[in-house]
Design a protein around this motif. Structure first.
Motif, PDB file in Angstrom:
ATOM      1  N   GLU A  30     -71.030 -31.649  10.107  1.00 41.82           N
ATOM      2  CA  GLU A  30     -72.148 -31.762   9.172  1.00 41.82           C
ATOM      3  C   GLU A  30     -72.884 -33.095   9.370  1.00 41.82           C
ATOM      4  O   GLU A  30     -74.116 -33.145   9.347  1.00 41.82           O
ATOM      5  CB  GLU A  30     -71.641 -31.631   7.726  1.00 41.82           C
ATOM      6  N   ASN A  77     -76.676 -33.463  10.387  1.00 38.15           N
ATOM      7  CA  ASN A  77     -77.628 -34.258   9.602  1.00 38.15           C
ATOM      8  C   ASN A  77     -78.358 -35.274  10.474  1.00 38.15           C
ATOM      9  O   ASN A  77     -79.535 -35.548  10.250  1.00 38.15           O
ATOM     10  CB  ASN A  77     -76.907 -34.986   8.456  1.00 38.15           C
ATOM     11  N   LYS A 109     -81.032 -33.458  12.145  1.00 36.01           N
ATOM     12  CA  LYS A 109     -82.099 -33.014  11.251  1.00 36.01           C
ATOM     13  C   LYS A 109     -82.894 -34.169  10.636  1.00 36.01           C
ATOM     14  O   LYS A 109     -84.085 -34.073  10.418  1.00 36.01           O
ATOM     15  CB  LYS A 109     -81.497 -32.179  10.094  1.00 36.01           C
ATOM     16  N   HIS A 110     -82.170 -35.273  10.291  1.00 37.57           N
ATOM     17  CA  HIS A 110     -82.837 -36.263   9.445  1.00 37.57           C
ATOM     18  C   HIS A 110     -83.000 -37.662  10.035  1.00 37.57           C
ATOM     19  O   HIS A 110     -83.705 -38.478   9.455  1.00 37.57           O
ATOM     20  CB  HIS A 110     -82.078 -36.422   8.113  1.00 37.57           C
ATOM     21  N   GLY A 140     -74.979 -30.121   2.141  1.00 35.99           N
ATOM     22  CA  GLY A 140     -74.091 -30.624   3.192  1.00 35.99           C
ATOM     23  C   GLY A 140     -73.242 -31.804   2.737  1.00 35.99           C
ATOM     24  O   GLY A 140     -72.028 -31.825   2.939  1.00 35.99           O
TER      25      GLY A 140
HETATM   26 MG   LIG Z   1     -76.990 -31.414   5.910  1.00 36.93          MG
END
Ligand SMILES: [Mg+2]
Ligand SMILES: Nc1ncnc2c1ncn2[C@@H]1O[C@H](COP(=O)(O)OP(=O)(O)OP(=O)(O)O)[C@@H](O)[C@H]1O
Length: 368
Positions: A279, A283, A286-287, A334
């Protein structure tokens, strides 16, 4: 007979006064002794000793009042013991009585200062009994709470295990069923098998083969997500290594620090740590705002337990996160799930963000 001379009678009066003064001083000393000794003992009373201490104080009161012994009983008549704030004269009945022969009530003590001293000791005894009762109640509550917490941990743990089992079962089904069929389809379309030497002819063949290949890839991706195959086959280090390498493939610089020959961990712990890492990596993709330096480390020793850390030097929280209702439209679970996974195995998760990046630390305090 001549009466006593005025000088002698003055002397006698002085002696009587002195005697009176001496008695008063003695009585004051006895009161002080009673208060300081009983007070000291009561202050040190604990749950296991409170009964003995109260009994000893009752004995001191009896001695002070010139009697041989005393007992404590739930019923009077006797000298009442009350919780603080329930002074004599209030409606609340005493919760116990100090029974001393000849003293049905405080008013049976003739000397007002003696009465006051006894009243003070009774108050101290009442306060001590209710303090210990409160402590016992707090202990009972804490024990109940701890028991509930443990049950919850157990239930959540079971939940995750059941979830992992179900995922494993699904991945097997997909792998052995749908994925095999899709692969067969690809072979059929491409040709080159024993039974179908020639590729299927026709203008749509290439397109169909492409779709079938994509289908196989998608199914494999689903299988990979459902079941940490690497974890099952090669263990935690290899699975973490795989996550690091997949980041490197996408341009991230990864510092991977997981010692080889790592410790054998219970499967539930390995699964939880792997899922947390998965996770955290997801992340980052994604971020974090694109390729950046990433660290992934795992430490385990008998003293400090197990620590998994994943850090990135991405944009962290330097940009404004969506807030308000709209922010909850995505799942954004998440982080919560990472926390819960660690709690379920008796550990905890620390999520720290700064303008220099995000750091996720999963810690399991128990020695291995
Ligand atoms: Mg996440
Ligand atoms: N590595 C990171 N860098 C910057 N921000 C992050 C990072 N990890 C998490 N965040 C921020 O924390 C928020 C919550 O993360 P979380 O994993 O809970 O939700 P999500 O990734 O948005 O959605 P989900 O995980 O449910 O698919 C993210 O939306 C993002 O704003």
């Amino acid at each position: 007979m001549e009466s006593a001379s005025p000088l002698l009678s003055t002397q006698i009066e002085t002696v009587a006064e002195l005697r009176e003064l001496y008695r008063a001083a003695e009585a004051r000393a006895a009161r002080l002794r009673l208060l300081s000794q009983a007070g000291g003992e009561l202050a040190l009373a604990e749950m296991t000793t409170v009964e003995t201490v109260l009994q000893a104080c009752a004995g001191r009161l009896a001695h002070f009042l010139g009697r041989g012994r005393a007992s404590i009983a739930p019923q009077g008549p006797g000298l009442g013991l009350r919780a603080p704030g329930q002074s004599e004269g209030t409606a609340a009945a005493p919760f116990a009585f100090v029974i001393i022969d000849g003293f049905a009530d405080l008013s049976d003590i003739p000397d007002s200062e003696d009465r006051e001293a006894v009243r003070l000791v009774l108050e101290l005894m009442g306060a001590t009994a209710s303090r210990i009762e409160r402590e016992a109640e707090r202990g009972r509550l804490t024990a109940t709470l701890r028991e509930r917490e443990q049950r919850l941990e157990y239930v959540v743990g079971r939940l995750f295990t059941a979830q992992e089992d179900e995922r494993r079962r699904l991945s097997h089904e997909l792998h052995d069923g749908v994925a095999q069929t899709a692969t067969a389809l690809v072979r059929l379309l491409e040709g080159g098998t024993d039974r179908v030497k020639e590729p299927v002819a026709g203008p749509q063949r290439a397109r169909l083969a492409q779709i079938a290949r994509e289908l196989v890839q998608e199914i494999r991706a689903i299988i990979g997500g459902l079941r940490p195959t690497l974890l099952d086959d090669l263990g935690l280090r290899a699975a973490l290594r795989y996550l690091a390498e997949s980041l490197e493939t996408d341009g991230y610089t990864v510092t991977f620090d997981v010692p080889v020959g790592a410790m054998p961990l219970p499967s539930a712990v390995e699964t939880a740590l792997f899922r947390v890492a998965q996770e955290a990596v997801s992340n980052i993709r994604k971020h974090a705002g694109g390729p950046c330096p990433v660290t992934l480390s795992l430490r385990a020793d008998a003293d400090s337990g197990i620590t998994l850390q994943i850090g990135d030097a991405g944009r962290g929280l330097s940009y404004s996160e969506p807030t308000g209702l709209g922010a909850r439209q995505g799942m954004h679970v998440g982080r919560e799930v990472m926390h819960e996974r660690m709690l379920a195995i008796g550990g905890h998760l620390l999520w720290e963000a700064s303008p220099d990046g995000v750091s996720v630390t999963a810690h399991l305090p128990q020695p291995l």
